[in-house]
Scaffold this motif. Structure first.
Motif, PDB file in Angstrom:
ATOM      1  N   PHE A 104      33.690  44.652  42.820  1.00 47.02           N
ATOM      2  CA  PHE A 104      33.579  46.099  42.979  1.00 47.02           C
ATOM      3  C   PHE A 104      33.785  46.530  44.438  1.00 47.02           C
ATOM      4  O   PHE A 104      34.379  47.574  44.693  1.00 47.02           O
ATOM      5  CB  PHE A 104      32.231  46.583  42.474  1.00 47.02           C
ATOM      6  CG  PHE A 104      32.105  46.557  40.969  1.00 47.02           C
ATOM      7  CD1 PHE A 104      33.220  46.474  40.168  1.00 47.02           C
ATOM      8  CD2 PHE A 104      30.866  46.622  40.359  1.00 47.02           C
ATOM      9  CE1 PHE A 104      33.130  46.441  38.778  1.00 47.02           C
ATOM     10  CE2 PHE A 104      30.744  46.603  38.982  1.00 47.02           C
ATOM     11  CZ  PHE A 104      31.881  46.510  38.181  1.00 47.02           C
ATOM     12  N   VAL A 105      33.312  45.724  45.386  1.00 44.22           N
ATOM     13  CA  VAL A 105      33.566  46.049  46.790  1.00 44.22           C
ATOM     14  C   VAL A 105      35.051  45.890  47.104  1.00 44.22           C
ATOM     15  O   VAL A 105      35.610  46.648  47.906  1.00 44.22           O
ATOM     16  CB  VAL A 105      32.702  45.172  47.717  1.00 44.22           C
ATOM     17  CG1 VAL A 105      33.163  45.284  49.167  1.00 44.22           C
ATOM     18  CG2 VAL A 105      31.247  45.598  47.616  1.00 44.22           C
ATOM     19  N   GLY A 106      35.705  44.933  46.453  1.00 40.76           N
ATOM     20  CA  GLY A 106      37.151  44.805  46.601  1.00 40.76           C
ATOM     21  C   GLY A 106      37.874  46.057  46.143  1.00 40.76           C
ATOM     22  O   GLY A 106      38.827  46.526  46.794  1.00 40.76           O
ATOM     23  N   VAL A 107      37.434  46.632  45.027  1.00 39.91           N
ATOM     24  CA  VAL A 107      37.996  47.899  44.545  1.00 39.91           C
ATOM     25  C   VAL A 107      37.835  48.979  45.613  1.00 39.91           C
ATOM     26  O   VAL A 107      38.777  49.703  45.962  1.00 39.91           O
ATOM     27  CB  VAL A 107      37.306  48.333  43.233  1.00 39.91           C
ATOM     28  CG1 VAL A 107      37.683  49.772  42.871  1.00 39.91           C
ATOM     29  CG2 VAL A 107      37.692  47.395  42.097  1.00 39.91           C
TER      30      VAL A 107
ATOM     31  N   GLY B 275      45.291  49.570  33.967  1.00 34.08           N
ATOM     32  CA  GLY B 275      44.161  49.139  33.157  1.00 34.08           C
ATOM     33  C   GLY B 275      44.509  49.047  31.682  1.00 34.08           C
ATOM     34  O   GLY B 275      44.009  48.170  30.964  1.00 34.08           O
ATOM     35  N   LEU B 276      45.375  49.957  31.214  1.00 32.89           N
ATOM     36  CA  LEU B 276      45.804  49.908  29.813  1.00 32.89           C
ATOM     37  C   LEU B 276      46.532  48.612  29.494  1.00 32.89           C
ATOM     38  O   LEU B 276      46.431  48.089  28.383  1.00 32.89           O
ATOM     39  CB  LEU B 276      46.711  51.103  29.497  1.00 32.89           C
ATOM     40  CG  LEU B 276      46.034  52.468  29.415  1.00 32.89           C
ATOM     41  CD1 LEU B 276      47.081  53.559  29.156  1.00 32.89           C
ATOM     42  CD2 LEU B 276      44.985  52.493  28.306  1.00 32.89           C
ATOM     43  N   VAL B 277      47.249  48.106  30.485  1.00 32.38           N
ATOM     44  CA  VAL B 277      47.959  46.826  30.277  1.00 32.38           C
ATOM     45  C   VAL B 277      46.944  45.712  30.044  1.00 32.38           C
ATOM     46  O   VAL B 277      47.096  44.896  29.128  1.00 32.38           O
ATOM     47  CB  VAL B 277      48.850  46.507  31.497  1.00 32.38           C
ATOM     48  CG1 VAL B 277      49.488  45.130  31.328  1.00 32.38           C
ATOM     49  CG2 VAL B 277      49.916  47.575  31.670  1.00 32.38           C
TER      50      VAL B 277
ATOM     51  N   VAL C 236      43.607  46.822  42.122  1.00 32.56           N
ATOM     52  CA  VAL C 236      42.402  47.618  41.865  1.00 32.56           C
ATOM     53  C   VAL C 236      42.032  47.557  40.388  1.00 32.56           C
ATOM     54  O   VAL C 236      40.872  47.323  40.021  1.00 32.56           O
ATOM     55  CB  VAL C 236      42.607  49.084  42.305  1.00 32.56           C
ATOM     56  CG1 VAL C 236      41.494  49.974  41.750  1.00 32.56           C
ATOM     57  CG2 VAL C 236      42.630  49.186  43.823  1.00 32.56           C
ATOM     58  N   ALA C 237      43.026  47.772  39.517  1.00 35.34           N
ATOM     59  CA  ALA C 237      42.768  47.723  38.076  1.00 35.34           C
ATOM     60  C   ALA C 237      42.281  46.340  37.659  1.00 35.34           C
ATOM     61  O   ALA C 237      41.355  46.212  36.848  1.00 35.34           O
ATOM     62  CB  ALA C 237      44.040  48.094  37.307  1.00 35.34           C
TER      63      ALA C 237
ATOM     64  N   LEU D 154      37.891  42.802  36.050  1.00 37.17           N
ATOM     65  CA  LEU D 154      37.158  41.558  36.316  1.00 37.17           C
ATOM     66  C   LEU D 154      35.682  41.847  36.565  1.00 37.17           C
ATOM     67  O   LEU D 154      34.805  41.126  36.072  1.00 37.17           O
ATOM     68  CB  LEU D 154      37.771  40.859  37.527  1.00 37.17           C
ATOM     69  CG  LEU D 154      37.040  39.601  38.016  1.00 37.17           C
ATOM     70  CD1 LEU D 154      37.094  38.502  36.957  1.00 37.17           C
ATOM     71  CD2 LEU D 154      37.654  39.114  39.333  1.00 37.17           C
ATOM     72  N   GLY D 155      35.388  42.907  37.319  1.00 38.09           N
ATOM     73  CA  GLY D 155      34.005  43.246  37.615  1.00 38.09           C
ATOM     74  C   GLY D 155      33.198  43.554  36.377  1.00 38.09           C
ATOM     75  O   GLY D 155      32.043  43.133  36.239  1.00 38.09           O
TER      76      GLY D 155
END
Length: 297
Positions: A24-27, A51-53, A217-218, A223-224
């Motif tokens: 989440f910090v990476g995002v 994200g849909l992918v 980001v997605a 992953l988070g």
């Protein structure tokens, strides 16, 4: 064979939650790095498009799922709230120090407590009231109104946190009406569709590097959520919740080392108060068999 939710693996749960905080910090760091080069709605749309992918398998399984009548109205309301939330969040992330964003974001479950207590009939017992008051005190320490300027970015993050909290209330209702994979997949579809017209209206040329960063980001956001789910399966919330405080420490280090942001002891102190209040409530709610909400990234 050991059950997936035996909750008897505290070390594993802590490690999964540690991975969650880093994801989440990476995002946050990537969105901060992208800055204001792209409009917030456009960045959010591209992120959810990727994200849909990642959620394509879940969308495919929805073909045979029969949903109850009236559920789509709830889906649409939640989608609208999430559209507003992610636009506010992306806009704020480019303008507010990373550590402050993380600290304010932890107010999400506190707002849910207040809404559930006042509007959903769950009540506000003494423990909940104390948790809310301590968390609000932490927010005041972070923002320090009257002692410094509260920027539009701070207000935008607060608005995002409120929208995420109300969205969680809808998610809680939907969780009893549809499988979790369907709830997540439909959210991604409705948010993408809701962001599309706004993104098209403000569209700016996008470079390949920007697309690559938003794809990361997605991936990190997905992953988070996965690692958070694994943490919840491995250990009680009372064990994993305090680990989320590390997200504020990681965010502080990221802001200082990468973006040259000053280390603010008040932000760390306020964040500790907020996370401590949330953790205390989590422990109490877990003993009652409830699952408190978690902060959105």
């Amino acid at each position: 064979m050991r059950a997936l939710t035996d909750l008897g693996r505290p070390v594993e749960g802590v490690l999964w939650m540690l991975a969650t905080t880093l994801a989440f910090v990476g995002v946050n760091g990537i969105v901060r790095h992208l800055g204001t080069e792209l409009p917030a709605a456009q960045s959010a749309f591209i992120r959810f498009g990727f994200g849909l992918v990642f959620l394509a398998p879940a969308l495919w399984t929805m073909r045979g799922v029969r949903l109850p009548e009236g559920i789509w109205r709830l889906f649409l309301w939640r989608g609208a709230l999430h559209v507003a939330a992610v636009i506010f969040w992306f806009w704020a992330m480019a303008r507010v120090p990373v550590a402050e964003m993380a600290a304010i974001g932890f107010l999400n479950p506190v707002i849910v407590l207040v809404i559930a207590g006042l509007l959903l009939g769950e009540g506000l017992g003494k423990g909940r009231v104390v948790s809310v008051l301590v968390a609000l005190a932490g927010a005041l320490v972070v923002l320090r109104p009257g002692l410094r300027e509260i920027s539009d970015g701070h207000l935008s993050q607060l608005a995002a946190t409120v929208c995420f909290a109300v969205s969680y209330i809808f998610a809680k209702r939907l969780s009893g009406m549809a499988p979790p994979s369907v709830v997540v997949a439909v959210l991604s579809v409705t948010v993408s569709l809701g962001l599309a017209p706004v993104a098209i209206w403000v569209w700016q040329p996008v470079s390949g590097v920007q697309l690559a960063w938003l794809a990361v980001v997605a991936g990190l956001a997905t992953l988070g959520h996965y690692t958070m789910t694994r943490a919840f399966r491995a250990a009680p919330l009372a064990v994993t919740q305090p680990v989320t405080f590390l997200q504020i420490l990681w965010a502080t280090a990221l802001g200082a080392l990468v973006f040259g942001e000053a280390v603010d002891g008040f932000v760390i102190l306020g964040g500790a108060l907020i996370v401590g209040a949330v953790s205390l409530n989590t422990w109490a709610e877990a003993r009652r068999g409830r699952i408190p909400p978690q902060p959105e990234p």
